[in-house]
Write an enzyme that holds these catalytic residues in place. Sequence first.
Site, PDB file in Angstrom:
ATOM      1  N   SER A 261     -39.982 -24.788 -21.368  1.00 45.75           N
ATOM      2  CA  SER A 261     -39.396 -23.357 -21.564  1.00 45.75           C
ATOM      3  C   SER A 261     -40.025 -22.866 -22.845  1.00 45.75           C
ATOM      4  CB  SER A 261     -37.758 -23.578 -21.702  1.00 45.75           C
ATOM      5  OG  SER A 261     -37.572 -24.717 -22.946  1.00 45.75           O
TER       6      SER A 261
ATOM      7  N   HIS B 139     -39.655 -27.689 -25.103  1.00 46.64           N
ATOM      8  CA  HIS B 139     -39.326 -26.405 -25.384  1.00 46.64           C
ATOM      9  C   HIS B 139     -40.219 -25.749 -26.335  1.00 46.64           C
ATOM     10  CE1 HIS B 139     -36.405 -22.886 -25.620  1.00 46.64           C
ATOM     11  NE2 HIS B 139     -36.620 -22.724 -27.183  1.00 46.64           N
TER      12      HIS B 139
ATOM     13  N   GLU C 153     -39.643 -19.983 -26.089  1.00 47.13           N
ATOM     14  CA  GLU C 153     -38.834 -19.392 -26.979  1.00 47.13           C
ATOM     15  C   GLU C 153     -39.589 -18.094 -27.323  1.00 47.13           C
ATOM     16  OE1 GLU C 153     -36.069 -21.550 -29.396  1.00 47.13           O
ATOM     17  OE2 GLU C 153     -36.540 -19.958 -31.185  1.00 47.13           O
TER      18      GLU C 153
ATOM     19  N   PHE D 192     -42.534 -22.695 -43.753  1.00 46.10           N
ATOM     20  CA  PHE D 192     -41.353 -22.478 -42.886  1.00 46.10           C
ATOM     21  C   PHE D 192     -40.600 -23.743 -42.768  1.00 46.10           C
ATOM     22  CE2 PHE D 192     -40.265 -21.956 -38.426  1.00 46.10           C
ATOM     23  CZ  PHE D 192     -39.105 -21.094 -38.658  1.00 46.10           C
TER      24      PHE D 192
ATOM     25  N   ASP E  82     -27.278 -18.509 -40.055  1.00 44.37           N
ATOM     26  CA  ASP E  82     -27.429 -18.848 -41.367  1.00 44.37           C
ATOM     27  C   ASP E  82     -26.813 -17.303 -42.086  1.00 44.37           C
ATOM     28  OD1 ASP E  82     -28.623 -21.386 -42.024  1.00 44.37           O
ATOM     29  OD2 ASP E  82     -30.355 -20.381 -40.984  1.00 44.37           O
TER      30      ASP E  82
HETATM   31  P1  FAD Z   1     -24.312 -26.243 -36.404  1.00 48.93           P
HETATM   32  O1  FAD Z   1     -24.758 -26.865 -35.190  1.00 48.93           O
HETATM   33  O2  FAD Z   1     -22.967 -25.801 -36.507  1.00 48.93           O
HETATM   34  O3  FAD Z   1     -24.576 -27.367 -37.278  1.00 48.93           O
HETATM   35  C1  FAD Z   1     -25.943 -27.929 -37.820  1.00 48.93           C
HETATM   36  C2  FAD Z   1     -25.954 -29.124 -38.804  1.00 48.93           C
HETATM   37  O4  FAD Z   1     -25.426 -28.588 -40.061  1.00 48.93           O
HETATM   38  C3  FAD Z   1     -24.774 -29.936 -38.249  1.00 48.93           C
HETATM   39  O5  FAD Z   1     -25.256 -31.071 -37.785  1.00 48.93           O
HETATM   40  C4  FAD Z   1     -24.037 -30.191 -39.542  1.00 48.93           C
HETATM   41  O6  FAD Z   1     -23.950 -31.507 -39.882  1.00 48.93           O
HETATM   42  C5  FAD Z   1     -24.598 -29.278 -40.481  1.00 48.93           C
HETATM   43  N1  FAD Z   1     -23.772 -28.411 -41.369  1.00 48.93           N
HETATM   44  C6  FAD Z   1     -23.316 -27.030 -40.628  1.00 48.93           C
HETATM   45  N2  FAD Z   1     -22.369 -26.546 -41.358  1.00 48.93           N
HETATM   46  C7  FAD Z   1     -22.353 -27.345 -42.443  1.00 48.93           C
HETATM   47  C8  FAD Z   1     -21.625 -27.298 -43.682  1.00 48.93           C
HETATM   48  N3  FAD Z   1     -20.726 -26.117 -44.091  1.00 48.93           N
HETATM   49  N4  FAD Z   1     -21.835 -28.241 -44.742  1.00 48.93           N
HETATM   50  C9  FAD Z   1     -22.641 -29.172 -44.356  1.00 48.93           C
HETATM   51  N5  FAD Z   1     -23.136 -29.256 -43.351  1.00 48.93           N
HETATM   52  C10 FAD Z   1     -23.273 -28.412 -42.342  1.00 48.93           C
HETATM   53  N6  FAD Z   1     -30.887 -18.764 -36.190  1.00 48.93           N
HETATM   54  C11 FAD Z   1     -30.723 -17.776 -35.790  1.00 48.93           C
HETATM   55  O7  FAD Z   1     -30.260 -16.897 -36.645  1.00 48.93           O
HETATM   56  N7  FAD Z   1     -30.974 -17.128 -34.540  1.00 48.93           N
HETATM   57  C12 FAD Z   1     -31.377 -17.968 -33.629  1.00 48.93           C
HETATM   58  O8  FAD Z   1     -31.637 -17.241 -32.449  1.00 48.93           O
HETATM   59  C13 FAD Z   1     -31.789 -19.239 -33.755  1.00 48.93           C
HETATM   60  N8  FAD Z   1     -32.155 -20.135 -32.809  1.00 48.93           N
HETATM   61  C14 FAD Z   1     -32.493 -21.485 -33.130  1.00 48.93           C
HETATM   62  C15 FAD Z   1     -32.824 -22.221 -31.987  1.00 48.93           C
HETATM   63  C16 FAD Z   1     -32.919 -23.670 -32.087  1.00 48.93           C
HETATM   64  C17 FAD Z   1     -33.290 -24.445 -30.842  1.00 48.93           C
HETATM   65  C18 FAD Z   1     -32.734 -24.297 -33.278  1.00 48.93           C
HETATM   66  C19 FAD Z   1     -32.689 -25.851 -33.757  1.00 48.93           C
HETATM   67  C20 FAD Z   1     -32.322 -23.592 -34.389  1.00 48.93           C
HETATM   68  C21 FAD Z   1     -32.040 -22.051 -34.326  1.00 48.93           C
HETATM   69  N9  FAD Z   1     -31.730 -21.068 -35.393  1.00 48.93           N
HETATM   70  C22 FAD Z   1     -31.528 -19.800 -35.020  1.00 48.93           C
HETATM   71  C23 FAD Z   1     -31.357 -22.066 -36.694  1.00 48.93           C
HETATM   72  C24 FAD Z   1     -29.889 -22.119 -36.998  1.00 48.93           C
HETATM   73  O9  FAD Z   1     -29.191 -20.722 -36.981  1.00 48.93           O
HETATM   74  C25 FAD Z   1     -29.664 -22.703 -38.229  1.00 48.93           C
HETATM   75  O10 FAD Z   1     -30.479 -23.844 -38.376  1.00 48.93           O
HETATM   76  C26 FAD Z   1     -28.413 -22.715 -38.919  1.00 48.93           C
HETATM   77  O11 FAD Z   1     -28.566 -22.848 -40.112  1.00 48.93           O
HETATM   78  C27 FAD Z   1     -27.434 -23.766 -38.282  1.00 48.93           C
HETATM   79  O12 FAD Z   1     -27.060 -23.346 -37.029  1.00 48.93           O
HETATM   80  P2  FAD Z   1     -26.751 -24.350 -35.914  1.00 48.93           P
HETATM   81  O13 FAD Z   1     -26.017 -23.659 -34.695  1.00 48.93           O
HETATM   82  O14 FAD Z   1     -27.653 -25.437 -35.751  1.00 48.93           O
HETATM   83  O15 FAD Z   1     -25.362 -25.034 -36.607  1.00 48.93           O
END
Ligand code: FAD
Length: 301
Positions: free
Chosen positions: A16, A270, A18, A220, A110
Amino acid sequence: NPVAKAPRSESALRVSFEFFPPKSPDMEQQLWQTVCELARYNPDFVSVTYGAGGTTKAPTFSTVERMIGEMRLPTASHLTCVDADKAETHQVIADLRKLGVRHIVALRGDPASGIGTAYQPHPQGYANAAELVAGLKEIGGFEISVSAYPEKHPESADVSADIAMLKRKADAGADRALTQFFFDNDVFERYLDQVRAAGITIPVIPGIMPIQNLTQLKRFASRCGSTVPAFLDARFEGLDDKPEDRAKVAADVAAEQIEDLMRRGIFDVHLYTMNRTPLVAGVLHRLGILPVEAAQAGAAA
Ligand code: FAD
């Protein structure tokens, strides 16, 4: 439809791709050229990132709209819930559905103030990706992918806290996880063992980052919590002014990582394309994966 689905065996690699939404007319032209070229490799799906807090909402929408409407590509839209209340998030989900999106990569995102600032959930919003997945399941009708972090998310206390969050996302109904990029397959395999030991059964698909520029990648990667192993310095040593040699090494490095994953029984990857064809196409060719028409011509000969 430019992408005729070719039959594939279980032990063939599935890829896939991205992409990110373009920020200028030049970037837009480059994106569409890349999408057209990479579509010929018959991806399982393509995905389009989403600026946290909706900062790229319009370009993400127009990108997925064209990928689905014009190019008929199986397209996932990323979606973050940071800095949005539930009503705003639900509106975006409804808009994506109207555009034909049936696969969402559900993320927390973030804060707009930048990576490293303490995360504050929106008081009326989804607090994290697990809550967003539950919300999407309640709405219904979407395939859902989520993130996973083989080297832990920078905010997580440790890998087990990270795996606990992945479990919450899987339990809430996520269909698969896509990982942050990594370069050490031993780290990934250990992580996967822990994931399975925690009772998480969804596919965890490795995210592979072909290296366009090692110096930029290091900057990065440190923000994403991904380690750039020292062996990569040695591989790219002395190639700063030799772009062709650098591209060849970069394709070799990513292809070798994928071949090693396949030896470990992993057949989905991916690829982070950075909206550019040559390196990704170089990796695929190095793995013996040809554009659909070339592969069909080869089979017919
Ligand atoms: P979550 O799954 O909610 O959390 C990720 C991890 O962080 C968890 O394991 C948890 O233990 C820890 N965590 C979460 N919140 C807290 C907290 N408050 N305190 C302590 N630990 C915590 N970002 C974008 O803006 N746009 C995108 O399109 C995008 N695509 C992505 C695609 C992939 C495949 C990946 C891996 C990342 C992507 N990101 C993107 C980055 C992502 O938004 C960031 O890494 C963000 O910080 C966490 O989002 P998440 O959904 O992984 O969080």
